[in-house]
Design a protein around this motif. Structure first.
Motif, PDB file in Angstrom:
ATOM      1  N   LYS A  41       0.806  -1.229   0.000  1.00  0.00           N
ATOM      2  CA  LYS A  41       0.000   0.000   0.000  1.00  0.00           C
ATOM      3  C   LYS A  41       0.837   1.278   0.000  1.00  0.00           C
ATOM      4  N   VAL A  42       2.069   1.227   0.494  1.00  0.00           N
ATOM      5  CA  VAL A  42       2.899   2.431   0.532  1.00  0.00           C
ATOM      6  C   VAL A  42       3.283   2.811  -0.890  1.00  0.00           C
ATOM      7  N   PRO A  43       3.659   4.075  -1.140  1.00  0.00           N
ATOM      8  CA  PRO A  43       3.944   4.512  -2.512  1.00  0.00           C
ATOM      9  C   PRO A  43       4.937   3.642  -3.262  1.00  0.00           C
ATOM     10  N   ALA A  44       6.027   3.254  -2.616  1.00  0.00           N
ATOM     11  CA  ALA A  44       7.026   2.442  -3.317  1.00  0.00           C
ATOM     12  C   ALA A  44       6.444   1.102  -3.746  1.00  0.00           C
ATOM     13  N   GLY A  45       5.665   0.489  -2.864  1.00  0.00           N
ATOM     14  CA  GLY A  45       5.053  -0.795  -3.198  1.00  0.00           C
ATOM     15  C   GLY A  45       4.035  -0.666  -4.308  1.00  0.00           C
ATOM     16  N   ARG A  46       3.204   0.381  -4.259  1.00  0.00           N
ATOM     17  CA  ARG A  46       2.214   0.593  -5.312  1.00  0.00           C
ATOM     18  C   ARG A  46       2.892   0.837  -6.655  1.00  0.00           C
ATOM     19  N   GLN A  47       3.995   1.608  -6.622  1.00  0.00           N
ATOM     20  CA  GLN A  47       4.704   1.886  -7.868  1.00  0.00           C
ATOM     21  C   GLN A  47       5.301   0.609  -8.460  1.00  0.00           C
ATOM     22  N   ALA A  48       5.889  -0.226  -7.618  1.00  0.00           N
ATOM     23  CA  ALA A  48       6.488  -1.472  -8.101  1.00  0.00           C
ATOM     24  C   ALA A  48       5.424  -2.391  -8.700  1.00  0.00           C
ATOM     25  N   LEU A  49       4.271  -2.466  -8.041  1.00  0.00           N
ATOM     26  CA  LEU A  49       3.194  -3.294  -8.565  1.00  0.00           C
ATOM     27  C   LEU A  49       2.659  -2.718  -9.878  1.00  0.00           C
ATOM     28  N   ALA A  50       2.584  -1.389  -9.956  1.00  0.00           N
ATOM     29  CA  ALA A  50       2.103  -0.745 -11.183  1.00  0.00           C
ATOM     30  C   ALA A  50       3.036  -1.047 -12.357  1.00  0.00           C
ATOM     31  N   LEU A  51       4.339  -1.031 -12.122  1.00  0.00           N
ATOM     32  CA  LEU A  51       5.285  -1.355 -13.181  1.00  0.00           C
ATOM     33  C   LEU A  51       5.118  -2.799 -13.638  1.00  0.00           C
ATOM     34  N   ARG A  52       4.845  -3.701 -12.701  1.00  0.00           N
ATOM     35  CA  ARG A  52       4.684  -5.104 -13.050  1.00  0.00           C
ATOM     36  C   ARG A  52       3.430  -5.322 -13.900  1.00  0.00           C
ATOM     37  N   GLN A  53       2.377  -4.524 -13.656  1.00  0.00           N
ATOM     38  CA  GLN A  53       1.119  -4.757 -14.347  1.00  0.00           C
ATOM     39  C   GLN A  53       1.040  -4.033 -15.686  1.00  0.00           C
ATOM     40  N   ALA A  54       2.027  -3.223 -16.034  1.00  0.00           N
ATOM     41  CA  ALA A  54       1.896  -2.334 -17.182  1.00  0.00           C
ATOM     42  C   ALA A  54       1.762  -3.066 -18.510  1.00  0.00           C
ATOM     43  N   SER A  55       2.297  -4.281 -18.611  1.00  0.00           N
ATOM     44  CA  SER A  55       2.380  -4.929 -19.920  1.00  0.00           C
ATOM     45  C   SER A  55       1.178  -5.790 -20.263  1.00  0.00           C
ATOM     46  N   ALA A  56       0.227  -5.960 -19.363  1.00  0.00           N
ATOM     47  CA  ALA A  56      -0.906  -6.847 -19.651  1.00  0.00           C
ATOM     48  C   ALA A  56      -2.061  -6.519 -18.719  1.00  0.00           C
ATOM     49  N   GLU A  57      -3.209  -7.099 -19.027  1.00  0.00           N
ATOM     50  CA  GLU A  57      -4.344  -6.933 -18.121  1.00  0.00           C
ATOM     51  C   GLU A  57      -3.952  -7.456 -16.748  1.00  0.00           C
ATOM     52  N   TRP A  58      -4.333  -6.744 -15.710  1.00  0.00           N
ATOM     53  CA  TRP A  58      -3.850  -7.040 -14.367  1.00  0.00           C
ATOM     54  C   TRP A  58      -4.936  -7.661 -13.504  1.00  0.00           C
ATOM     55  N   ALA A  59      -4.582  -8.621 -12.727  1.00  0.00           N
ATOM     56  CA  ALA A  59      -5.496  -9.100 -11.690  1.00  0.00           C
ATOM     57  C   ALA A  59      -5.289  -8.190 -10.487  1.00  0.00           C
ATOM     58  N   PRO A  60      -6.194  -7.261 -10.236  1.00  0.00           N
ATOM     59  CA  PRO A  60      -5.922  -6.204  -9.255  1.00  0.00           C
ATOM     60  C   PRO A  60      -5.864  -6.723  -7.827  1.00  0.00           C
ATOM     61  N   GLU A  61      -5.227  -5.932  -6.991  1.00  0.00           N
ATOM     62  CA  GLU A  61      -5.238  -6.218  -5.568  1.00  0.00           C
ATOM     63  C   GLU A  61      -6.645  -5.976  -5.032  1.00  0.00           C
ATOM     64  N   VAL A  62      -7.211  -6.954  -4.338  1.00  0.00           N
ATOM     65  CA  VAL A  62      -8.519  -6.758  -3.716  1.00  0.00           C
ATOM     66  C   VAL A  62      -8.311  -6.325  -2.271  1.00  0.00           C
ATOM     67  N   PRO A  63      -9.281  -5.634  -1.672  1.00  0.00           N
ATOM     68  CA  PRO A  63      -9.158  -5.306  -0.246  1.00  0.00           C
ATOM     69  C   PRO A  63      -9.032  -6.588   0.580  1.00  0.00           C
ATOM     70  N   VAL A  64      -8.061  -6.619   1.475  1.00  0.00           N
ATOM     71  CA  VAL A  64      -7.806  -7.808   2.294  1.00  0.00           C
ATOM     72  C   VAL A  64      -7.814  -7.414   3.764  1.00  0.00           C
ATOM     73  N   ASP A  65      -8.585  -8.128   4.556  1.00  0.00           N
ATOM     74  CA  ASP A  65      -8.606  -7.950   6.005  1.00  0.00           C
ATOM     75  C   ASP A  65      -7.975  -9.161   6.669  1.00  0.00           C
ATOM     76  N   VAL A  66      -7.388  -8.939   7.838  1.00  0.00           N
ATOM     77  CA  VAL A  66      -6.816 -10.017   8.638  1.00  0.00           C
ATOM     78  C   VAL A  66      -7.755 -10.306   9.798  1.00  0.00           C
ATOM     79  N   VAL A  67      -8.127 -11.561   9.962  1.00  0.00           N
ATOM     80  CA  VAL A  67      -9.021 -11.979  11.045  1.00  0.00           C
ATOM     81  C   VAL A  67      -8.286 -12.965  11.929  1.00  0.00           C
ATOM     82  N   ARG A  68      -8.240 -12.667  13.198  1.00  0.00           N
ATOM     83  CA  ARG A  68      -7.533 -13.493  14.183  1.00  0.00           C
ATOM     84  C   ARG A  68      -8.518 -14.419  14.893  1.00  0.00           C
ATOM     85  N   THR A  69      -8.068 -15.615  15.185  1.00  0.00           N
ATOM     86  CA  THR A  69      -8.878 -16.563  15.938  1.00  0.00           C
ATOM     87  C   THR A  69      -8.004 -17.285  16.940  1.00  0.00           C
ATOM     88  N   GLU A  70      -8.612 -18.087  17.803  1.00  0.00           N
ATOM     89  CA  GLU A  70      -7.862 -18.941  18.720  1.00  0.00           C
ATOM     90  C   GLU A  70      -7.456 -20.207  17.981  1.00  0.00           C
TER      91      GLU A  70
END
Length: 430
Positions: free
Chosen positions: A143-172
């Protein structure tokens, strides 16, 4: 200390490769090794997964492509995808290792699963402090700018499977908390306890939406298979297995399908073993002839066992199989969700009867009861816990009838000399 070992041929892509011991792979390293590759056509990846024969790694070994297509085609709105990292099996460490050390590989698999099913949201479900820290750190990197930029460069050459919102759920961490309906129930805000089926999560899961609950190794193999399509069949046919037992060194091993169990035993110092508990507690106990078995779903099922989550616990000449089965049944009885009356009474009865055998206190009806219960109890609970306890008893009766009879005539010194080893099967995460 648990070893991390590989039996893969040189050059073959593996899940345990490319990560220095003790390190957590960051986004830059994952991208540099080909991760987060563009996905021009999600349907083609599903077809590739089907052709490679990838099966789920959570225990049941269900074909992954079938699950993906079922969730994709289910009515009820945009699906949800869940990375299930709740490793309730005491003798398994593979899922937590992946979350600790390769969280981006798991998240990439989750991204691809979302693209293949049309999901709009994802979850990572876990029960471990270090796993939670690693996953949250990996999500922050993306999510930070550097990470978003790196992912954007990777996706530039083809249709991209986008990042979906991800939540972390903790259990016992419990044996039943990773069962798929328990996962859905906990994500929806309830307790991590199984529910009656139907509906199954693919029909009505998180928030009522069709839901894919996928083991984290399954998702990691999807990501690896996409990154290395030339090795798809080899990646799909490789397993992470956890080896343990009192006579050797615990180990997490990546091994090709078809590897003999004797090879795995020798690798971790268990070559003198006389028996093995297969696939975690679910797979049961196997005695004479175990060393001829191979790492293969069909072969182990035909032998009366199961590959399960890939945990193998070896019993050495000084170990008593009756004690090992008694410990397993007692642990499972204590782990019961206490929702199904037949499970509460059935697992407790199995554990009590085995304890009586181990102590040399069994009467004339004890073994007959064990035989009857091991046949009648499977399939009668909301989850597989009662099946695991019944299979452990059934396989003990099949492979060691003479040991049971010997326990009836006189107490067994190994069984009576020490209290139950309730942590016999527990392995430390490397």
């Amino acid at each position: 200390m648990t070893d991390v070992l590989s039996l893969l041929p040189p050059g073959r892509p593996g899940l345990l490769a490319d990560v220095p011991p003790g390190a957590c792979e960051d986004l830059a390293h994952y991208l540099a090794t080909g991760g987060c590759a563009p996905l021009p056509a999600p349907g083609r990846l599903v077809d590739r997964i089907a052709a490679a024969g990838l099966r789920g790694r959570g225990g049941a070994g269900f074909p992954t492509a079938v699950k993906l297509r079922t969730v994709r085609d289910a009515p009820g709105g945009p699906p949800v995808v869940v990375a299930n990292g709740e490793e309730g099996e005491p003798g398994s460490v593979k899922d937590r290792w992946l979350l600790w050390h390769r969280p981006h590989l798991v998240l990439d698999g989750l991204r691809l699963a979302a693209a293949m099913t049309g999901a709009a949201r994802g979850y990572v479900y876990l029960s471990d402090d270090l796993a939670e820290h690693a996953v949250r750190q990996a999500l922050a990197e993306r999510k930070v700018p550097a990470g978003r930029q790196a992912l954007a460069l990777r996706q530039a050459s083809a249709e991209w499977a986008p990042e979906v919102p991800v939540d972390v759920v903790r259990t016992e961490r419990t044996y039943v908390a990773g069962e798929e309906t328990a996962v859905v129930r906990r994500i929806d805000g309830g307790p991590a306890l199984p529910t009656a089926k139907p509906p199954r999560p693919f029909e009505s899961g998180v928030g009522g939406a069709p839901t894919l609950v996928a083991n984290v190794e399954t998702l990691a193999r999807i990501a690896a298979l996409h990154t290395h399509p030339e090795s798809a069949a080899a990646i799909a046919g490789t397993h992470l297995v956890t080896l343990s037992g009192a006579g050797g060194t615990p180990a997490l091993v990546e091994a090709p399908a078809g590897t003999h169990l004797k090879t795995l035993a020798d690798l971790s110092g268990h070559g003198r073993a006389r028996a093995v508990v297969l696939g975690g507690l679910f797979g049961g106990l196997y005695g004479a002839g175990w060393s001829d078995l191979r790492l293969d779903h069909e072969e182990l099922a035909a032998a009366g066992g199961a590959l399960g989550c890939g945990a193998l616990h070896f019993l050495h000449p000084d170990d008593c199989p009756v004690a090992a089965a008694t410990d397993a049944a007692g642990w499972l009885a204590a782990q019961s969700a206490r929702q199904c009356g037949v499970c509460v009474s059935g697992t407790s009865a199995l554990a009590r009867a085995l304890t009586a055998v181990a102590r040399g206190e069994a009467d004339g009806t004890t073994v007959a009861n064990l035989e009857r219960w091991s046949r009648q109890l499977p399939g009668r609970g909301a989850c597989g816990l009662i099946d695991a306890a019944a299979r452990m008893v059934a396989t003990l009766l099949t492979h060691y009838p003479e040991r049971i009879e010997a326990h009836r005539s006189s107490p067994c010194p190994p069984c009576t000399a020490a209290p139950p080893a309730t942590h016999r099967y527990t392995v430390a995460v490397p």
